[in-house]
Design an enzyme around this catalytic site. Structure first.
Site, PDB file in Angstrom:
ATOM      1  N   THR A  36      -0.583   0.843   0.124  1.00  0.00           N
ATOM      2  CA  THR A  36      -0.698   1.990   0.733  1.00  0.00           C
ATOM      3  C   THR A  36      -1.306   3.268  -0.162  1.00  0.00           C
ATOM      4  O   THR A  36      -2.582   3.697  -0.131  1.00  0.00           O
ATOM      5  CB  THR A  36       0.423   2.565   1.351  1.00  0.00           C
ATOM      6  N   LYS A  83       9.402   6.803  -7.927  1.00  0.00           N
ATOM      7  CA  LYS A  83      10.721   7.716  -8.104  1.00  0.00           C
ATOM      8  C   LYS A  83      11.937   6.763  -8.346  1.00  0.00           C
ATOM      9  O   LYS A  83      12.860   7.142  -9.221  1.00  0.00           O
ATOM     10  CB  LYS A  83      10.985   8.487  -6.757  1.00  0.00           C
ATOM     11  N   GLY A 130       5.233   4.335  12.144  1.00  0.00           N
ATOM     12  CA  GLY A 130       5.187   4.317  11.020  1.00  0.00           C
ATOM     13  C   GLY A 130       5.683   5.341   9.957  1.00  0.00           C
ATOM     14  O   GLY A 130       5.454   5.314   8.674  1.00  0.00           O
ATOM     15  N   LYS A 160      14.504  11.549  -5.803  1.00  0.00           N
ATOM     16  CA  LYS A 160      13.657  12.442  -6.000  1.00  0.00           C
ATOM     17  C   LYS A 160      14.307  13.563  -6.727  1.00  0.00           C
ATOM     18  O   LYS A 160      13.826  14.460  -7.507  1.00  0.00           O
ATOM     19  CB  LYS A 160      13.084  12.994  -4.752  1.00  0.00           C
TER      20      LYS A 160
HETATM   21  N1  LIG Z   1       3.728   5.013   0.754  1.00  0.00           N
HETATM   22  C1  LIG Z   1       3.786   6.463   0.760  1.00  0.00           C
HETATM   23  O1  LIG Z   1       3.386   7.363   1.511  1.00  0.00           O
HETATM   24  C2  LIG Z   1       4.303   6.751  -0.859  1.00  0.00           C
HETATM   25  C3  LIG Z   1       4.617   8.297  -0.889  1.00  0.00           C
HETATM   26  C4  LIG Z   1       5.183   8.549  -2.222  1.00  0.00           C
HETATM   27  C5  LIG Z   1       5.531   7.617  -3.169  1.00  0.00           C
HETATM   28  N2  LIG Z   1       5.219   6.264  -2.920  1.00  0.00           N
HETATM   29  C6  LIG Z   1       5.463   5.445  -3.893  1.00  0.00           C
HETATM   30  O2  LIG Z   1       4.270   4.717  -4.255  1.00  0.00           O
HETATM   31  C7  LIG Z   1       4.664   3.637  -4.789  1.00  0.00           C
HETATM   32  C8  LIG Z   1       3.961   2.387  -4.108  1.00  0.00           C
HETATM   33  O3  LIG Z   1       4.137   2.547  -2.598  1.00  0.00           O
HETATM   34  P1  LIG Z   1       3.209   1.980  -1.520  1.00  0.00           P
HETATM   35  O4  LIG Z   1       3.484   2.607  -0.279  1.00  0.00           O
HETATM   36  O5  LIG Z   1       1.862   2.079  -1.851  1.00  0.00           O
HETATM   37  O6  LIG Z   1       3.660   0.378  -1.772  1.00  0.00           O
HETATM   38  P2  LIG Z   1       2.899  -0.894  -0.937  1.00  0.00           P
HETATM   39  O7  LIG Z   1       2.179  -0.446   0.238  1.00  0.00           O
HETATM   40  O8  LIG Z   1       3.994  -1.882  -0.598  1.00  0.00           O
HETATM   41  O9  LIG Z   1       2.158  -1.533  -2.149  1.00  0.00           O
HETATM   42  C9  LIG Z   1       2.629  -2.127  -2.969  1.00  0.00           C
HETATM   43  C10 LIG Z   1       1.534  -2.983  -3.765  1.00  0.00           C
HETATM   44  O10 LIG Z   1       2.058  -3.406  -4.932  1.00  0.00           O
HETATM   45  C11 LIG Z   1       1.705  -4.713  -4.952  1.00  0.00           C
HETATM   46  N3  LIG Z   1       2.839  -5.809  -5.534  1.00  0.00           N
HETATM   47  C12 LIG Z   1       4.100  -5.811  -5.354  1.00  0.00           C
HETATM   48  N4  LIG Z   1       4.694  -6.285  -6.325  1.00  0.00           N
HETATM   49  C13 LIG Z   1       3.845  -6.725  -7.069  1.00  0.00           C
HETATM   50  C14 LIG Z   1       3.978  -7.572  -8.326  1.00  0.00           C
HETATM   51  N5  LIG Z   1       5.160  -7.975  -8.860  1.00  0.00           N
HETATM   52  N6  LIG Z   1       2.912  -7.700  -9.006  1.00  0.00           N
HETATM   53  C15 LIG Z   1       1.654  -7.054  -8.673  1.00  0.00           C
HETATM   54  N7  LIG Z   1       1.522  -6.543  -7.409  1.00  0.00           N
HETATM   55  C16 LIG Z   1       2.537  -6.350  -6.756  1.00  0.00           C
HETATM   56  C17 LIG Z   1       1.763  -5.427  -3.367  1.00  0.00           C
HETATM   57  O11 LIG Z   1       0.995  -6.505  -3.269  1.00  0.00           O
HETATM   58  P3  LIG Z   1       0.669  -7.265  -1.916  1.00  0.00           P
HETATM   59  O12 LIG Z   1      -0.581  -6.935  -1.781  1.00  0.00           O
HETATM   60  O13 LIG Z   1       1.059  -8.771  -2.352  1.00  0.00           O
HETATM   61  O14 LIG Z   1       1.928  -6.912  -1.026  1.00  0.00           O
HETATM   62  C18 LIG Z   1       0.951  -4.101  -2.988  1.00  0.00           C
HETATM   63  O15 LIG Z   1      -0.451  -4.207  -3.093  1.00  0.00           O
HETATM   64  C19 LIG Z   1       6.106   3.260  -4.607  1.00  0.00           C
HETATM   65  O16 LIG Z   1       6.651   3.487  -5.827  1.00  0.00           O
HETATM   66  C20 LIG Z   1       6.307   4.276  -3.500  1.00  0.00           C
HETATM   67  O17 LIG Z   1       7.763   4.748  -3.666  1.00  0.00           O
HETATM   68  C21 LIG Z   1       4.709   5.754  -1.641  1.00  0.00           C
END
Ligand SMILES: NC(=O)c1ccc[n+]([C@@H]2O[C@H](COP(=O)([O-])OP(=O)(O)OC[C@H]3O[C@@H](n4cnc5c(N)ncnc54)[C@H](OP(=O)(O)O)[C@@H]3O)[C@@H](O)[C@H]2O)c1
Length: 325
Positions: free
Chosen positions: A13, A109, A191, A209
């Site tokens: 994401t 976080k 979502g 946080k």
């Molecule tokens: N989403 C939000 O709105 C939001 C807001 C604030 C902060 N955050 C923070 O941002 C960070 C990412 O969140 P996200 O929502 O983007 O997560 P996400 O959609 O689950 O994406 C995670 C990505 O990391 C990859 N990944 C997971 N394990 C891995 C590994 N061992 N080696 C390499 N790649 C790996 C996943 O690969 P695959 O493609 O194989 O699944 C996916 O591409 C988190 O720390 C979250 O707390 C998110």
């Protein structure tokens, strides 16, 4: 033209939001870098770490790797942007990047709060930047405000609505008389909540946080075990009705406050007056309310999550580092 080469870890994401913004705003970012530094610079993604390079991410496959060594051993890559999430391997990857003299940007976080400040300490020792604006309250620039804009202040208290999922659920319960279960179901359909909502509804996400904000405001990273944490599962319709009768509302408030023997940190649903600025922050919005000696009271509000709002904060950190390179 100087090229600042970066690597993304994760293309989910937030990772895809960062990639898209860096591509779409490439010229604008270069222009702003020129205005600020007098140097022509461009930010370029050299590698993206994913688990499965055969998966179709809609990007040139040559840029993908499943081997972190290709990033860590590449001297051209100056900034590692960790967007995998969770504690491991994210923490290990960030520490390795710092060890290799690379600057690190993250939105994680959980990894920051659970490290107890050690990743940041390591970065300071190695003389590299460790930036994490997106880790608290998504797009809201609260870390910049605390670190830069409020330097002439002593912060007394920070309180906020820093978890969008729980704010959405409580808003539905308060404004539409829905039960916790039906509001959660709606949040999941839209979502705003994960299939497993534990981290949000039990307050872990908000706890990480507020621990980070506490470290920034009071220079004390609280032991997570010392944070009083109560989730929102126990909030009933009769609690909601009682708050309404008192002309109050119920919000899931994370707060860190200076007290005689240190800092008191808590995360819990609280009945607050409808006149308080935080009372009107509804839906998945986040807001942070800061009380300090000279500036007085400040409230910052915005999207706490989502691909582009979060990526906007990540890109601001990448930009800040690129400015110095
Ligand atoms: N989403 C939000 O709105 C939001 C807001 C604030 C902060 N955050 C923070 O941002 C960070 C990412 O969140 P996200 O929502 O983007 O997560 P996400 O959609 O689950 O994406 C995670 C990505 O990391 C990859 N990944 C997971 N394990 C891995 C590994 N061992 N080696 C390499 N790649 C790996 C996943 O690969 P695959 O493609 O194989 O699944 C996916 O591409 C988190 O720390 C979250 O707390 C998110």
């Amino acid at each position: 033209m100087k090229t600042v080469k970066i690597a993304l870890l994760g293309l989910g994401t937030v990772g895809s939001g960062v990639k898209n913004i860096l591509e779409e705003k490439k010229d604008q970012l270069s222009q702003k870098l020129f205005e600020k530094t007098g140097e022509k610079k461009v930010i370029e993604i050299k590698k993206i770490l994913v688990r499965n390079t055969d998966k179709d991410y809609g990007v040139d496959k040559a840029i993908l790797t499943d081997d972190y060594a290709q990033i860590i051993n590449d001297p051209q890559i100056q900034i590692v942007v960790e967007l995998i999430g969770g504690q491991e391997p994210a923490s290990k990857y960030m520490e390795q990047a710092i060890e290799a003299g690379k600057h690190v940007v993250t939105a994680n976080k959980m990894a920051i709060a659970m490290s107890g400040g050690s990743i940041e300490d390591k970065a300071r020792e190695k003389g590299v930047s460790f930036m994490y604006e997106a880790s608290v309250a998504g797009t809201i620039p609260v870390i910049r405000v605390i670190e830069d804009s409020l330097v002439a202040n002593e912060i007394q208290k920070i309180s906020g609505i820093i978890n969008g999922t729980t704010n959405y659920i409580l808003s539905k319960m308060m404004n539409e008389n829905q039960s916790f279960e039906s509001a959660l179901k709606k949040a999941q359909e839209l979502g705003f909540a994960e299939a497993d909502p534990t981290s949000d509804v039990e307050g872990y996400d908000a706890m990480y946080k507020i621990a980070i904000l506490s470290k920034l405001a009071f220079n004390i990273m609280p032991d997570l075990n010392d944070i009083k944490r109560t989730g929102i599962r126990g909030v009933s319709i009769s609690d909601i009705n009682k708050a309404r009768e008192n002309a109050n509302t119920i919000k899931f408030i994370a707060q860190a406050e200076k007290c005689r023997d240190g800092v008191r940190v808590s995360v819990s649903p609280l009945e607050i007056s409808k006149d308080h600025s935080l009372a009107n922050v509804d839906g998945a919005m986040n807001a942070v309310y800061i009380t300090c000696d000279n500036a007085g009271e400040i409230m910052l509000q915005g999207a706490g999550a989502g691909s582009r709002p979060t990526a906007s904060a990540v890109v601001s950190d990448i930009f800040a580092i690129a400015e110095k390179l």
